[in-house]
Design an enzyme around this catalytic site. Sequence first.
Site, PDB file in Angstrom:
ATOM      1  N   TYR A  50      19.355  22.241  36.108  1.00  0.00           N
ATOM      2  CA  TYR A  50      19.721  23.644  35.892  1.00  0.00           C
ATOM      3  C   TYR A  50      20.814  23.849  34.842  1.00  0.00           C
ATOM      4  CZ  TYR A  50      16.490  25.387  39.334  1.00  0.00           C
ATOM      5  OH  TYR A  50      15.323  25.724  39.994  1.00  0.00           O
ATOM      6  N   GLU A  52      15.365  25.567  46.871  1.00  0.00           N
ATOM      7  CA  GLU A  52      14.636  24.319  46.626  1.00  0.00           C
ATOM      8  C   GLU A  52      15.199  23.163  47.442  1.00  0.00           C
ATOM      9  OE1 GLU A  52      14.739  24.070  42.368  1.00  0.00           O
ATOM     10  OE2 GLU A  52      13.612  25.946  42.178  1.00  0.00           O
TER      11      GLU A  52
END
Length: 399
Positions: A95, A137
């Site tokens: 990310y 997630e």
Amino acid sequence: MLDNKTIEIIKSTVPVLQQHGETITGRFYDRMFQDHPELLNIFNQTNQKKKTQRTALANAVIAAAANIDQLGNIIPVVKQIGHKHRSIGIKPEHYPIVGKYLLIAIKDVLGDAATPDIMQAWEKAYGVIADAFIGIEKDMYEQAEEQAGGWKEYKPFVIAKKERESKEITSFYLKPEDSKPLPEFQAGQYISIKVRIPDSEYTHIRQYSLSDMPGKDYYRISVKKDGVVSSYLHDGLQEGDSIEISAPAGDFVLDHASQKDLVLISAGVGITPMISMLKTSVSKQPERQILFIHAAKNSEYHALRHEVEEAAKHSAVKTAFVYREPTEEDRAGDLHFHEGQIDQQFLKELIANTDADYYICGSPSFITAMHKLVSELGSAPESIHYELFGPQLSLAQSV
């Protein structure tokens, strides 16, 4: 939490994102892959070439910006994308890389219009959005690993059997190399397959719907030969060969809590999750009325028809097959089918009770057309579920 000034700035950028979104995401992918080519082992290179992935990402960025003050509105989309991320192996450490190159792309494309205040606001906003994905997630990774028979990331499976289903589609029966029991899955879910194709620099990952019901000692996928990976599965892999797969994922799943009639509408290889739903519903909800509608070019391209006909021996199941180009043998034989296309009149004649649960799967254009037809019957929007194969474009952008 974001402060009001940041929220105001992010919302003010929505129009410019709508105008330049795909240019930004195209620049983002180009720069990121240039500096981090290892990520090409994760991202679908075909979707990059077709530019469908940049469209999907642009839609997601715009939706996030428009709902930055109420991110709860897009949590269903975050979960849908999260299933895919968990399936292919996106990790928290990815990310910051994505955030870095997204900000670079915004600045590159917008130039002087991307003021320091705008860039600072987007840096803050991306952090909040990334945290939402990472949290969801994380739970998905834990569930996949901790369930009975579950595993982390990818696991080696053996192709126990290959079976041709039609001119284009072949089924692959996959069993774990360690012979351990398989975890249950929900009808409609998919798995990711990771393969290393000879003479290809990077690994390839693709998603395929599970085409049989849960509870077997194998997972079955039924693959249309249509692309680099599917062609390799058809021509390059044989029974006894090994491939790696991730645990089942996806939120296009059958709702067993509902007692409404079930209408399954598919075309082509879109039949694959529908077979799983059909068999599972007959097994778990034998009284539930099911209408199974499938469109194909003709019988030569109609995969798994015999399995649908077997399920249709159950009194609660009705079927309707539509061939747009039937062969002479089709017309001369005892096959039962409607010639042409699925249209409004066809559906009206078949669907007596429109207060049903609808599941649609096929090409983007097919789904768009069927969604429109079903909506025009008066069906509630929340009762219409669909699965788009490929990057998650909005329904309006799928044609």
